[in-house]
Write a protein that holds these residues in place. Structure first.
Motif, PDB file in Angstrom:
ATOM      1  N   HIS A  94       0.811  -1.223   0.000  1.00 57.85           N
ATOM      2  CA  HIS A  94       0.000   0.000   0.000  1.00 57.85           C
ATOM      3  C   HIS A  94       0.845   1.274   0.000  1.00 57.85           C
ATOM      4  O   HIS A  94       0.484   2.264  -0.637  1.00 57.85           O
ATOM      5  CB  HIS A  94      -0.920   0.020   1.229  1.00 57.85           C
ATOM      6  N   TYR A  95       1.941   1.260   0.743  1.00 59.42           N
ATOM      7  CA  TYR A  95       2.809   2.443   0.886  1.00 59.42           C
ATOM      8  C   TYR A  95       4.249   1.996   0.691  1.00 59.42           C
ATOM      9  O   TYR A  95       4.791   1.248   1.503  1.00 59.42           O
ATOM     10  CB  TYR A  95       2.622   3.080   2.278  1.00 59.42           C
ATOM     11  N   HIS A  96       4.889   2.477  -0.373  1.00 54.56           N
ATOM     12  CA  HIS A  96       6.207   1.945  -0.705  1.00 54.56           C
ATOM     13  C   HIS A  96       7.164   2.972  -1.313  1.00 54.56           C
ATOM     14  O   HIS A  96       8.019   2.616  -2.118  1.00 54.56           O
ATOM     15  CB  HIS A  96       6.066   0.728  -1.627  1.00 54.56           C
ATOM     16  N   THR A  97       7.035   4.235  -0.894  1.00 50.30           N
ATOM     17  CA  THR A  97       8.034   5.218  -1.330  1.00 50.30           C
ATOM     18  C   THR A  97       9.257   5.123  -0.423  1.00 50.30           C
ATOM     19  O   THR A  97       9.241   4.427   0.599  1.00 50.30           O
ATOM     20  CB  THR A  97       7.474   6.660  -1.283  1.00 50.30           C
ATOM     21  N   ASP A  98      10.298   5.834  -0.763  1.00 47.90           N
ATOM     22  CA  ASP A  98      11.541   5.809   0.015  1.00 47.90           C
ATOM     23  C   ASP A  98      11.322   6.219   1.471  1.00 47.90           C
ATOM     24  O   ASP A  98      12.045   5.760   2.354  1.00 47.90           O
ATOM     25  CB  ASP A  98      12.583   6.719  -0.647  1.00 47.90           C
ATOM     26  N   VAL A  99      10.345   7.077   1.733  1.00 48.58           N
ATOM     27  CA  VAL A  99      10.130   7.571   3.100  1.00 48.58           C
ATOM     28  C   VAL A  99       9.057   6.794   3.873  1.00 48.58           C
ATOM     29  O   VAL A  99       8.776   7.108   5.034  1.00 48.58           O
ATOM     30  CB  VAL A  99       9.794   9.089   3.100  1.00 48.58           C
ATOM     31  N   ASP A 100       8.480   5.773   3.284  1.00 48.04           N
ATOM     32  CA  ASP A 100       7.485   4.929   3.968  1.00 48.04           C
ATOM     33  C   ASP A 100       8.201   3.819   4.736  1.00 48.04           C
ATOM     34  O   ASP A 100       8.169   2.648   4.353  1.00 48.04           O
ATOM     35  CB  ASP A 100       6.485   4.351   2.963  1.00 48.04           C
ATOM     36  N   ILE A 101       8.848   4.199   5.824  1.00 44.99           N
ATOM     37  CA  ILE A 101       9.702   3.257   6.561  1.00 44.99           C
ATOM     38  C   ILE A 101       9.232   3.016   7.985  1.00 44.99           C
ATOM     39  O   ILE A 101       9.966   2.467   8.788  1.00 44.99           O
ATOM     40  CB  ILE A 101      11.157   3.762   6.591  1.00 44.99           C
TER      41      ILE A 101
END
Length: 108
Positions: free
Chosen positions: A20-27
């Protein structure tokens, strides 16, 4: 450091990103108050947990319930809410996650 807690979710990667959330900042993974289990996001919890989510009461915001997917350090809810990046590894968090705070935390 202790072993990293398990993070549940749909297609969770090494940095706790999910389908669902997989950008570089979705950590960030969040421990859900209802089951005390870490999930990559609220949608993953909704799809997999088998129960309704309960939000963290304000009086418990000093508990460690946030996991940085980059360095595997646990943060208190308050620390996370007041941070733009992990205070340990300095990796930035997704600023738009604050829009979802009411899904995880009692805001009033």
């Amino acid at each position: 450091m202790d072993a990293r807690p398990e993070v549940k979710g749909i297609k969770v990667d090494a940095d706790t990103r999910c389908d669902h959330y997989h950008t570089d900042v979705d950590i960030v993974a969040i421990k859900f108050y209802c089951c005390q289990s870490y999930y990559a996001c609220y949608s993953c919890h909704e799809e997999l947990a088998g129960h309704a989510a309960l939000r963290w009461p304000k009086e418990k915001w000093n508990e460690k319930a946030i996991l940085c997917g980059k360095c595997s350090r646990e943060l208190t809810i308050l620390t996370y809410m007041e941070s733009e990046r992990c205070p340990h590894c300095q990796h930035p968090f997704n600023a738009r996650c604050s829009y979802h705070f009411p899904l995880y935390f009692e805001m009033e």
